[in-house]
Design a protein around this motif. Sequence first.
Motif, mmCIF file in Angstrom:
data_model
loop_
_atom_site.group_PDB
_atom_site.id
_atom_site.type_symbol
_atom_site.label_atom_id
_atom_site.label_comp_id
_atom_site.label_asym_id
_atom_site.label_seq_id
_atom_site.Cartn_x
_atom_site.Cartn_y
_atom_site.Cartn_z
ATOM 1 N N TRP A 51 0.821 -1.214 0.000
ATOM 2 C CA TRP A 51 0.000 0.000 0.000
ATOM 3 C C TRP A 51 0.855 1.264 0.000
ATOM 4 O O TRP A 51 0.519 2.245 -0.664
ATOM 5 C CB TRP A 51 -0.944 0.000 1.207
ATOM 6 N N PHE A 52 1.966 1.228 0.734
ATOM 7 C CA PHE A 52 2.848 2.405 0.768
ATOM 8 C C PHE A 52 3.404 2.706 -0.617
ATOM 9 O O PHE A 52 3.333 3.851 -1.097
ATOM 10 C CB PHE A 52 3.994 2.199 1.757
ATOM 11 N N THR A 53 3.968 1.697 -1.289
ATOM 12 C CA THR A 53 4.545 1.918 -2.621
ATOM 13 C C THR A 53 3.453 2.290 -3.637
ATOM 14 O O THR A 53 3.696 3.076 -4.552
ATOM 15 C CB THR A 53 5.301 0.669 -3.101
ATOM 16 N N PHE A 54 2.248 1.739 -3.448
ATOM 17 C CA PHE A 54 1.110 2.055 -4.324
ATOM 18 C C PHE A 54 0.752 3.542 -4.225
ATOM 19 O O PHE A 54 0.675 4.240 -5.246
ATOM 20 C CB PHE A 54 -0.078 1.174 -3.931
ATOM 21 N N TYR A 55 0.560 4.018 -3.008
ATOM 22 C CA TYR A 55 0.164 5.422 -2.832
ATOM 23 C C TYR A 55 1.317 6.380 -3.111
ATOM 24 O O TYR A 55 1.098 7.495 -3.592
ATOM 25 C CB TYR A 55 -0.405 5.639 -1.434
ATOM 26 N N GLN A 56 2.538 5.955 -2.819
ATOM 27 C CA GLN A 56 3.685 6.804 -3.128
ATOM 28 C C GLN A 56 3.836 6.958 -4.642
ATOM 29 O O GLN A 56 4.171 8.042 -5.134
ATOM 30 C CB GLN A 56 4.968 6.212 -2.522
ATOM 31 N N ALA A 57 3.559 5.879 -5.381
ATOM 32 C CA ALA A 57 3.610 5.946 -6.844
ATOM 33 C C ALA A 57 2.571 6.926 -7.374
ATOM 34 O O ALA A 57 2.842 7.695 -8.305
ATOM 35 C CB ALA A 57 3.371 4.551 -7.431
ATOM 36 N N ILE A 58 1.385 6.912 -6.766
ATOM 37 C CA ILE A 58 0.332 7.851 -7.174
ATOM 38 C C ILE A 58 0.746 9.285 -6.873
ATOM 39 O O ILE A 58 0.533 10.191 -7.685
ATOM 40 C CB ILE A 58 -0.992 7.513 -6.451
#
Length: 295
Positions: free
Chosen positions: A80-87
């Motif tokens: 979730w962290f890498t997902f939202y950081q990518a966004i």
Amino acid sequence: MQEGKIKSYLHLHLIVFIWGFTAVLGKLISLKALDLVWYRMLFAFLIIFVFVLIRKIPLRLPLRILIGLMISGIVIACHWFTFYQAIKVSSISITLACLSTGAFFASLLEPLFYNRKIIWYEVLFGLFVIIGLSIIFNVEKQYKLGICLALISAFLSALFSVINGKYAKNYNPNIIAVYELGGGFFFLSVYLLFNGNYNVSFFKLSLYDLFWLFLLSSICTAYAFSASVKVMRYLSPYTVMLTINLEPIYGIFLAYIVFQDKEKMSPEFYIGALLILLTVITNGLIKNRKKTTSS
């Protein structure tokens, strides 16, 4: 029975649509990616934990299983962290397009976890995915960091699915969610503590962010998780897999409606994204046909 399948199928589409909306929420919430995930896991954990207490579902598990679920929770927290950081550093469309590669990461991880051979056509499809990614990478060079983070997120998503698959068959999904969300939340809490992230501003949430966070944690996490397990009792794994692959389409569509020109990408991007999605769906079609003929 047929009516139950139709209702479950429509319900599944609603769930996938909700999952597609999580990316939009990640953009709407002003918090940093790490803070956002911490609050998401906290709120979702509390919601499911209260539900388990009300339903009087026993929480006791063997220590080995408990540790495994906690580790799985750390994996989903990092996903979730890498997902939202990518966004945050790129766009919803870029992130979701790259996230759809998770099925192929899973095809590489499954032989390691389940002791099966690597299938030749999965390797071939992997090459098509790489071609699709290279198209996106070449035309959206300003989002290199976002693409890399989204690919890491896709890998972690696949790793979580493979690990979680070993537990989902034998244990109550709500109990699994309690320990996984609790484990991820504890891991993030320790990390934030040692990095000195806890301060007054960290706990100051605007009503705007609080509203979207509650929606993300309750509907998009706690509800969607339990509901997805329920519909799987009535639908075939192939139907579920094929429908879930629509998540990037729903997400990109919603992002364009909400953010309009900010999420408008180049034509080459959509060609690359379509190539990835078609490859994932074709892989699912072949697997389903093989299962049908073997049975």
